[in-house]
Motif scaffolding. Structure first.
Motif, PDB file in Angstrom:
ATOM      1  N   PRO A  76      14.340  -9.237   0.820  1.00  0.00           N
ATOM      2  CA  PRO A  76      12.838  -8.536   0.859  1.00  0.00           C
ATOM      3  C   PRO A  76      12.372  -8.001  -0.226  1.00  0.00           C
ATOM      4  O   PRO A  76      13.086  -7.027  -0.688  1.00  0.00           O
ATOM      5  N   LEU A  77      10.988  -7.900  -0.695  1.00  0.00           N
ATOM      6  CA  LEU A  77      10.518  -7.453  -1.783  1.00  0.00           C
ATOM      7  C   LEU A  77       9.611  -6.282  -1.449  1.00  0.00           C
ATOM      8  O   LEU A  77       8.655  -6.450  -0.361  1.00  0.00           O
ATOM      9  N   ILE A  78       9.719  -5.238  -2.022  1.00  0.00           N
ATOM     10  CA  ILE A  78       9.178  -4.100  -1.772  1.00  0.00           C
ATOM     11  C   ILE A  78       8.420  -3.838  -3.115  1.00  0.00           C
ATOM     12  O   ILE A  78       9.105  -3.539  -4.068  1.00  0.00           O
ATOM     13  N   ILE A  79       7.062  -3.491  -2.922  1.00  0.00           N
ATOM     14  CA  ILE A  79       6.327  -3.226  -4.505  1.00  0.00           C
ATOM     15  C   ILE A  79       5.824  -1.464  -4.237  1.00  0.00           C
ATOM     16  O   ILE A  79       5.283  -1.353  -3.179  1.00  0.00           O
ATOM     17  N   LYS A  80       6.156  -0.872  -5.188  1.00  0.00           N
ATOM     18  CA  LYS A  80       5.697   0.571  -5.342  1.00  0.00           C
ATOM     19  C   LYS A  80       5.007   0.599  -6.698  1.00  0.00           C
ATOM     20  O   LYS A  80       5.230  -0.173  -7.566  1.00  0.00           O
ATOM     21  N   VAL A  81       4.033   1.628  -6.642  1.00  0.00           N
ATOM     22  CA  VAL A  81       3.270   1.949  -7.679  1.00  0.00           C
ATOM     23  C   VAL A  81       2.993   3.348  -7.904  1.00  0.00           C
ATOM     24  O   VAL A  81       3.381   4.218  -7.224  1.00  0.00           O
ATOM     25  N   ALA A  82       3.003   3.530  -9.488  1.00  0.00           N
ATOM     26  CA  ALA A  82       2.673   5.082  -9.846  1.00  0.00           C
ATOM     27  C   ALA A  82       1.838   4.893 -10.925  1.00  0.00           C
ATOM     28  O   ALA A  82       1.556   4.010 -11.587  1.00  0.00           O
ATOM     29  N   SER A  83       1.345   6.113 -11.340  1.00  0.00           N
ATOM     30  CA  SER A  83       0.603   6.275 -12.561  1.00  0.00           C
ATOM     31  C   SER A  83       1.098   7.191 -13.584  1.00  0.00           C
ATOM     32  O   SER A  83       1.827   8.373 -12.990  1.00  0.00           O
ATOM     33  N   ILE A  84       1.275   6.708 -14.929  1.00  0.00           N
ATOM     34  CA  ILE A  84       1.777   7.588 -16.028  1.00  0.00           C
ATOM     35  C   ILE A  84       0.657   8.929 -16.000  1.00  0.00           C
ATOM     36  O   ILE A  84      -0.358   8.506 -16.304  1.00  0.00           O
ATOM     37  N   PRO A  85       1.120  10.106 -16.039  1.00  0.00           N
ATOM     38  CA  PRO A  85       0.256  11.092 -16.018  1.00  0.00           C
ATOM     39  C   PRO A  85      -0.520  11.127 -17.296  1.00  0.00           C
ATOM     40  O   PRO A  85       0.065  10.703 -18.364  1.00  0.00           O
ATOM     41  N   LYS A  86      -1.675  11.381 -17.361  1.00  0.00           N
ATOM     42  CA  LYS A  86      -2.722  11.501 -18.196  1.00  0.00           C
ATOM     43  C   LYS A  86      -2.770  10.203 -19.045  1.00  0.00           C
ATOM     44  O   LYS A  86      -3.756  10.029 -19.994  1.00  0.00           O
TER      45      LYS A  86
END
Length: 268
Positions: A76-86
């Motif tokens: 199973p493939l799980i995709i997560k995401v985040a943003s590099i601050p600033k």
């Protein structure tokens, strides 16, 4: 580089993992293109030692849910995401409980390579491409950093060779001195051949040590960047004899102009 789309695929990226040659460049180069008005995406594995709460990772349900086949086993493939601050830079994380839940990157607490690192690299490559397909985001360049990402050029040139989405995409691989001791699973070549990759195209994987994995990646890239000033003489000679366009090592204080010019020479 305004409006150009560049996909960065890396083994490690700051600030999510400790600073080293790969993780720092995997942050600095995208930031430089982002500052120039380019459109970028960064992909990396979601290792278990990444603090999800501190870095505010969250699962993207619409992208998760598919299964990827690795050596005839559905994963199973799980995709997560985040943003590099600033920085307004999105980072996508390729995740799977079997491959990436353990609390380290490449080795156990005794410094021994995980026995499934080869399968993790295959899963990562497929996961990146399948996610980009779902995003329907067409990169002008895919820029690969680090050995865990080294299978991506191979899969792009064979397994995904008929994908119209990537018909005009160029692949650049940065080659680093950072390596590992010993070999990955000796069956690695057969696991890649399972995906209809011809054996003669990946003969280097018969002995899957660091240099041979990088050599296989080099052969399937459109252009290369020497990213370490102490790269082994054997890899340096291999790059020189490959016939691929390559950018010699550029010190960090001068890389922005050199990388931008090299990108433009590849896609214009």
């Amino acid at each position: 580089m305004e409006e150009k789309r560049i996909l960065y695929v890396s083994s490690e990226v700051v600030p999510y993992l400790a600073e080293n040659e790969v993780s720092l460049m995997s942050y600095d180069v995208p930031k430089m293109i982002n500052d120039q008005g380019g459109q970028i995406r960064i992909f990396m594995p979601r290792y278990g030692n990444i603090n999800e709460r501190r870095h505010q990772l969250h699962e993207v349900i619409r992208l998760s849910g598919m299964n990827l086949v690795v050596n005839d086993i559905d994963m199973p493939l799980i995709i997560k995401v985040a943003s590099i601050p600033k920085e307004r830079i999105q980072v996508y994380f390729i995740d799977n409980d079997e491959y990436f839940k353990r609390k380290a990157t490449f080795t156990d607490e005794d410094g021994v390579l995980y026995p499934d690192n080869d399968e993790r690299a295959i899963f990562f490559a497929k996961g990146v491409v399948e996610t980009v397909k779902k995003l329907n985001w067409v990169p002008d360049i895919i820029h690969v950093h680090g050995w865990m990402a080294a299978m991506l050029p191979i899969y792009m040139k064979h397994y995904y060779k008929d994908e119209a989405l990537f018909a005009n995409t160029k692949i650049i691989t940065s080659v680093y001195s950072q390596s590992f001791e010993g070999n990955l699973d000796i069956e690695m070549i057969n696991k890649v051949k399972f995906d209809d990759v011809p054996g003669e195209a990946i003969a280097d994987l018969e002995m899957p040590n660091y240099e041979n994995i990088i050599k296989a990646s080099i052969l399937h890239s459109d252009a290369l960047i020497i990213a370490s000033d102490n790269l082994s003489s054997s890899l340096t000679k291999f790059i020189d004899s490959s016939g691929k366009p390559f950018l010699p090592f550029t010190p960090k204080d001068k890389f922005a102009e050199a990388y931008t010019a090299f990108y433009k020479s590849i896609i214009l």
